[in-house]
Design a protein around this motif. Structure first.
Motif, PDB file in Angstrom:
ATOM      1  N   ASP A 154      48.179  46.860  44.421  1.00 22.88           N
ATOM      2  CA  ASP A 154      46.979  47.492  42.930  1.00 22.88           C
ATOM      3  C   ASP A 154      45.540  48.252  43.370  1.00 22.88           C
ATOM      4  N   GLU A 166      43.013  49.210  42.106  1.00 20.01           N
ATOM      5  CA  GLU A 166      41.760  49.031  42.422  1.00 20.01           C
ATOM      6  C   GLU A 166      41.304  47.357  43.121  1.00 20.01           C
ATOM      7  N   ASN A 167      42.744  46.636  43.413  1.00 15.53           N
ATOM      8  CA  ASN A 167      42.267  45.528  43.900  1.00 15.53           C
ATOM      9  C   ASN A 167      43.057  45.457  45.903  1.00 15.53           C
ATOM     10  N   PRO A 187      42.249  37.083  42.910  1.00 15.11           N
ATOM     11  CA  PRO A 187      41.394  37.873  42.171  1.00 15.11           C
ATOM     12  C   PRO A 187      40.495  37.860  43.076  1.00 15.11           C
ATOM     13  N   PRO A 202      32.612  40.076  35.463  1.00 10.48           N
ATOM     14  CA  PRO A 202      33.541  39.575  35.599  1.00 10.48           C
ATOM     15  C   PRO A 202      34.013  39.767  37.238  1.00 10.48           C
ATOM     16  N   SER A 203      35.077  39.218  37.115  1.00 13.65           N
ATOM     17  CA  SER A 203      35.851  39.580  38.314  1.00 13.65           C
ATOM     18  C   SER A 203      36.321  40.705  38.843  1.00 13.65           C
ATOM     19  N   PRO A 204      36.189  41.782  39.525  1.00 14.94           N
ATOM     20  CA  PRO A 204      36.562  43.205  39.110  1.00 14.94           C
ATOM     21  C   PRO A 204      37.836  43.246  39.840  1.00 14.94           C
ATOM     22  N   GLY A 216      40.897  42.710  37.679  1.00 10.08           N
ATOM     23  CA  GLY A 216      40.984  42.491  36.616  1.00 10.08           C
ATOM     24  C   GLY A 216      42.291  40.977  37.073  1.00 10.08           C
ATOM     25  N   THR A 245      41.357  35.165  35.324  1.00 10.93           N
ATOM     26  CA  THR A 245      42.052  34.209  33.942  1.00 10.93           C
ATOM     27  C   THR A 245      41.541  33.254  33.871  1.00 10.93           C
ATOM     28  N   ASP A 285      43.255  33.170  39.688  1.00 13.05           N
ATOM     29  CA  ASP A 285      44.570  33.276  38.541  1.00 13.05           C
ATOM     30  C   ASP A 285      45.361  31.909  37.904  1.00 13.05           C
TER      31      ASP A 285
END
Ligand SMILES: [Zn+2]
Length: 538
Positions: free
Chosen positions: A194, A196-197, A434, A457-459, A461, A464, A508
């Motif tokens: 991913d 971003e991650n 996450p 927020p946790s970067p 996405g 949950t 998550d």
């Protein structure tokens, strides 16, 4: 009552009496009177020499400073605390995919790796300058080439999923490096799936160099089967197995040289990572994880030690001050990583728990995780429960019936396999989870027995849910947990932050948990000094 506002505080006697009045009586006064005292004191103090101020005015000055800050930053209306609804602290349910991967960790394959590394006879870092060893296909250079080829083989098996790289440089002359010496770290990157991650990196390492009794000797046997072919085998085995899977975050499987000469390889790699802005969130250093088997030794095969620093090696003075004032000595990022490893082992290896050692390393010894700690990265060291010093850093020989040397027969490959599983479970859990929530703060803008936490927020996405963790201040491990939905950004609990340690993590839907983050104070963090706090009655 002596009133400062109407006095001319220009003499030592006046100031002393003023200071005594403020220090002893002012807490009993009304707010309006306090403001008068401070306004008067600040005005008068401008005319007084600094030396006199330092002598008698310290307590009063502190009092007034704190009151001034309070006036500039009026306290917000106190939020109403929510009802605490606890859940079980253990967030991570076993993930079937991780459990399946762990089954593929092979003690036989680990044995083959360690045996191969021993065949290079002497992997002393300085042997990269020993042409005789190089011409015979022996020494550290040949070992590095073999490791690179092995990682490339794993990469081919996963369809090119691994980026195999080297970090080569010339180590300058140092205490244990008599001439400039070529040094190579070999590593494989499994990029996150991913974008971003994938910025988040979790790294496992071991050192493939070895030594015998003489740290400069490059020719005589230095098998280094336990120290540290075992750790190198852990890193390679994690690469072999985990490269068959996909993770949102990035994994790096590293093997370094130069450890025995002064952590040279790890220092170079860690500095490179910091300079290039790599977001390495965890370093798992495996060094002497062979489960040394010597008849009569009090070895424990049912656990492995995990060392972690308390106060970060990279902490700047103001950070050390904050840690000291707020009791953060047991909550460095490296310590949270150690706790995470302990939880992960409980989930996946209930028969093989970790033993957390709350210190950076063993007495008189160091390791590569420290090189990463010094560059600001969280990192821990795995080492067998009880070391046999006859089988480390020794020429291979027998004296008075005692066998010396770091030879194959003292390594328990099944034990190394368990350590490799603990590493792989930790890496997989972190890389599937996450990112931790960002900018987690604990509200310290006013005195209250409630605790307000805020976060962003946790970067990436993946989160949950978030989980608030806490434990009594004298306890080593998280005792309590409460969940809050992902959309929330703050919570107020009827629990005094003076009595517990708080942290937050992101979850998550499958229960993968991020590393916990201990909140930083959001308001005024510290009383200026212990004496000042006592003097002003805080
Ligand atoms: Zn070592």
């Amino acid at each position: 009552m002596h009133c400062l506002r109407s006095s001319r505080a220009s003499t030592l006697q006046d100031l002393m009496s003023a200071g005594v009045v403020v220090a002893t009586s002012v807490v009993l006064e009304s707010n309006s009177f306090r403001r008068q005292v401070c306004a008067g004191y600040e005005k008068e103090s401008q005319t007084v020499a600094n030396s006199i101020l330092r002598t008698v005015g310290f307590a009063s000055l502190v009092f007034c400073s704190t009151q001034s800050i309070a006036q500039q930053n009026p306290q917000p209306p106190a939020p109403t605390p929510v009802t605490v609804t606890e859940v079980e602290v253990k967030a991570a349910k076993p993930d079937p995919q991780i459990a399946e991967a762990l089954k593929q960790i092979s003690p036989e394959h680990i044995q083959a790796t360690i045996e191969k590394l021993v065949t290079f006879k002497n992997r002393n870092t300085l042997s990269s300058n020993d042409q005789e060893m190089i011409s015979q296909g022996l020494g550290v250079t040949a070992a590095a080439k073999w490791i690179q080829e092995e990682l490339e083989r794993y990469g081919q098996a996963c369809g090119g999923c691994l980026q195999v790289k080297t970090d080569s440089f010339t180590q300058p002359v140092a205490t244990r490096v008599p001439t400039p010496t070529p040094l190579t770290n070999v590593y494989a990157v499994l990029p996150g799936s991913d974008p971003e991650n994938a910025k988040r990196i979790y790294l496992v390492t071991g050192h493939y160099d070895s030594r015998n009794s003489d740290t400069l000797n490059t020719k005589d046997a230095a098998p280094g089967a336990n120290d540290d072919a075992s750790g190198t085998a852990v890193s390679l085995e994690c690469a072999r197995v985990l490269s068959k899977y996909k993770f949102p975050a990035t994994l790096i499987f590293l093997t370094v040289a130069g450890e025995e000469q002064g952590l040279d390889g790890a220092k170079h790699f860690a500095q490179m990572a910091r300079q290039e802005g790599w977001e390495i969130q965890s370093v798992l250093n495996n060094d002497i994880v062979g489960g040394n088997t010597t008849p009569g030794e009090l070895q424990r095969k049912d656990t492995v030690r995990v060392f972690s620093e308390g106060i970060p090696a990279s902490a700047k003075p103001e950070e050390v001050t904050r840690i000291r004032n707020l009791g953060g000595e047991n909550d460095s990022p490296s310590r949270e990583l150690a706790r995470y490893i302990r939880d992960t082992a409980e989930t996946y290896l209930p028969q093989f728990p970790s033993t957390l050692i709350f210190r950076r390393d063993r007495f008189l010894r160091g390791g590569d995780h420290t090189a990463f700690n010094e560059e600001g990265f969280a990192g821990v060291r795995f080492t067998e429960y009880r070391e046999d010093f006859n089988h480390q850093h020794q020429n291979v020989r027998t004296e008075n019936g005692i066998e010396y040397g770091d030879v194959l027969k003292f390594v328990d490959f099944g034990y190394v396999g368990k350590v490799a599983r603990m590493n792989a479970a930790t890496l997989a859990s972190l890389a599937l989870a996450p990112a931790p929530p960002a900018n987690v703060r604990i509200d310290t803008r006013g005195l209250t027995n409630n605790t307000t936490l805020t976060w962003e927020p946790s970067p990436g996405g993946l989160a949950t849910e978030y989980e608030i963790l806490w434990r009594d201040a004298d306890q080593p491990y998280w005792q309590h947990a409460m969940r809050v939905p992902a959309g929330t950004a703050s919570i107020t609990l009827p629990i005094s932050k003076d009595n517990v340690i708080f942290a937050m993590r992101a979850l998550d839907t499958k229960g993968h948990a991020s590393l916990p983050v201990v909140p930083r104070p959001s308001g005024r963090i510290d009383v200026p000094a212990r004496t000042a706090a006592a003097s002003s009655g805080m």
